[in-house]
Design a protein around this motif. Structure first.
Motif, short mmCIF file in Angstrom:
data_model
loop_
_atom_site.label_atom_id
_atom_site.label_comp_id
_atom_site.label_asym_id
_atom_site.label_seq_id
_atom_site.Cartn_x
_atom_site.Cartn_y
_atom_site.Cartn_z
N GLN A 189 0.85 -1.18 0.00
CA GLN A 189 0.00 0.00 0.00
C GLN A 189 0.90 1.24 0.00
N ALA A 190 1.45 1.55 -1.14
CA ALA A 190 2.37 2.68 -1.25
C ALA A 190 1.67 3.99 -0.92
N THR A 191 2.38 4.86 -0.22
CA THR A 191 1.86 6.20 0.03
C THR A 191 2.10 7.08 -1.19
N THR A 225 0.03 -6.26 -9.99
CA THR A 225 -1.24 -6.83 -9.57
C THR A 225 -1.20 -7.24 -8.10
N GLY A 226 -2.32 -7.06 -7.44
CA GLY A 226 -2.42 -7.44 -6.03
C GLY A 226 -1.96 -6.38 -5.05
N THR A 227 -1.41 -5.27 -5.53
CA THR A 227 -1.01 -4.19 -4.63
C THR A 227 -2.08 -3.10 -4.61
N HIS A 228 -1.98 -2.21 -3.63
CA HIS A 228 -3.02 -1.22 -3.40
C HIS A 228 -2.41 0.17 -3.23
N PRO A 229 -1.75 0.69 -4.27
CA PRO A 229 -1.08 1.99 -4.12
C PRO A 229 -2.05 3.10 -3.73
N ASP A 230 -1.75 3.73 -2.59
CA ASP A 230 -2.56 4.80 -2.02
C ASP A 230 -3.98 4.35 -1.70
#
Length: 369
Positions: A189-191, A225-230
């Protein structure tokens, strides 16, 4: 707009400016079910500290539409007066694609020279490269709509004079480079700060180490895929993508310092993880439409970056909406709906963008000047 630069940055943006040339709408394969040019209401101008030009999910858009059905989306864009002296992309736009994170898997090259990744189940990385390489080719006029906007005019202006510096046309393609950064896994979950920092890192990788070399550049940060950036694809992230610049102090995690001048970037998540919520099969049915949302969403952010490079010094309307926001998820076909656009690299589902000349959403326009 009567707002300070700080308060303007705290709103979601939508852009468009103008010139007095006539509409030229050719070179596009129209989608079915043509609809009126005017969207029903403003749903993309809601306030947010830094998600400029955020593409809402279709559900979020429909909810906001219903909540503000009386608000007509007809107001033209106004010039924001520039941030750090930057309003729009005045030279030929250059797009640098950053494939971020070890989760993308093994790198390869296909028969057309595009970078492929083994951990890219939908083929989004290749589709993005095809899109940006195709802009400005095949005499396409989707990019022409964007060239009516400019900088160097009075703050609050809704038109551009003959001597103003307009948004550049991406003659021969906008793709300027591709970098696979597999030095570490991309954050789950990148900021906003982490995404901006990756863009700054990419500028260094590409050798764009001066403000001049980044003046007409944008860095498209693709997350795996599968990540949630911001917060993408989470209960707090009802968006498909957004754009900003590294110096925005309202970014989650804070501004990201750059020794290379101002860096324009977009947070482009793995759009197909959201399926139809982010445009899958919006224009084309079956497997032909699997990547519709990718090009609609990525094209939306490209259009808004070149017309509002350092938000909100470029073009936004009175609600803070940018040119792509005003025309998002408004249907298919006609002069203002999403439809297939033919570039030399293929046919791509694209949304229209706002035209101040026509005071409506347009899929094509004569190149200005």
């Amino acid at each position: 707009m009567g707002m300070s630069p700080t308060s303007r940055r705290a709103r979601v943006r939508a852009l468009t400016g103008l010139s007095a040339l006539a509409l030229a709408a050719t070179g596009f394969a129209a989608a079915p079910a043509a609809q009126a040019d005017q969207p029903g209401s403003e749903f993309a101008g809601q306030s947010h500290p830094y998600r400029h030009g955020a593409v809402p999910t279709k559900e979020a858009a429909a909810h906001a539409n219903a909540a503000s059905a009386a608000a007509s989306r007809t107001s033209n864009l106004r010039y924001g007066g520039a941030v750090d002296g930057i309003g729009v992309t005045t030279g030929a736009p250059k797009v640098y694609v950053v494939i971020w994170g070890s989760q993308w898997g093994t790198q390869g090259t296909d028969a057309n020279g595009y970078t492929t990744m083994s951990g890219d189940p939908s083929g989004e990385a290749v589709r993005a490269q095809q899109l940006y390489k195709g802009l400005g080719t095949n005499s396409e006029l989707w990019s022409g709509v964007l060239t009516q906007y400019c900088e160097g005019v009075a703050k609050g202006a809704t038109t551009c004079g003959s001597t103003a510096a307009h948004v550049g046309y991406p003659t021969g393609g906008a793709l300027a480079g591709v970098w696979v950064d597999e030095s570490a896994a991309a954050p789950g979950q990148a900021t906003g700060n982490q995404i901006a920092a990756e863009a700054v890192k990419a500028a260094g990788h590409f050798g764009n180490t001066t403000a001049a070399s980044n003046r007409n550049a944008q860095y498209v940060v693709l997350s795996p895929t599968g990540t949630h950036p911001d917060g993408f694809n989470t209960s707090t992230g009802s968006f498909c993508a957004w754009h900003d610049w590294n110096g925005d102090t309202t970014l989650s995690g804070g501004a990201a310092p750059s020794p290379y001048g101002d860096i324009a970037f977009s947070n482009d998540p793995y759009v197909t993880d959201m399926g139809s919520s982010c445009g899958q099969n919006y224009v084309n049915s079956g497997s032909a439409g699997t990547l519709d949302g990718v090009t609609i969403v990525y094209g939306h952010e490209y259009a808004e970056t070149v017309t509002d490079q350092n938000p909100a010094g470029g073009w936004t309307d009175s609600t803070g909406a940018e040119n792509g926001d005003k025309c998002a998820w408004k249907g298919t076909g006609g002069t203002g709906g999403a439809q297939n656009v033919a570039f030399s690299t293929g046919s791509f589902a694209m949304q229209s963008t706002w035209s101040n000349v026509n005071s409506s959403c347009q899929i094509s326009h004569a190149i200005v000047p």
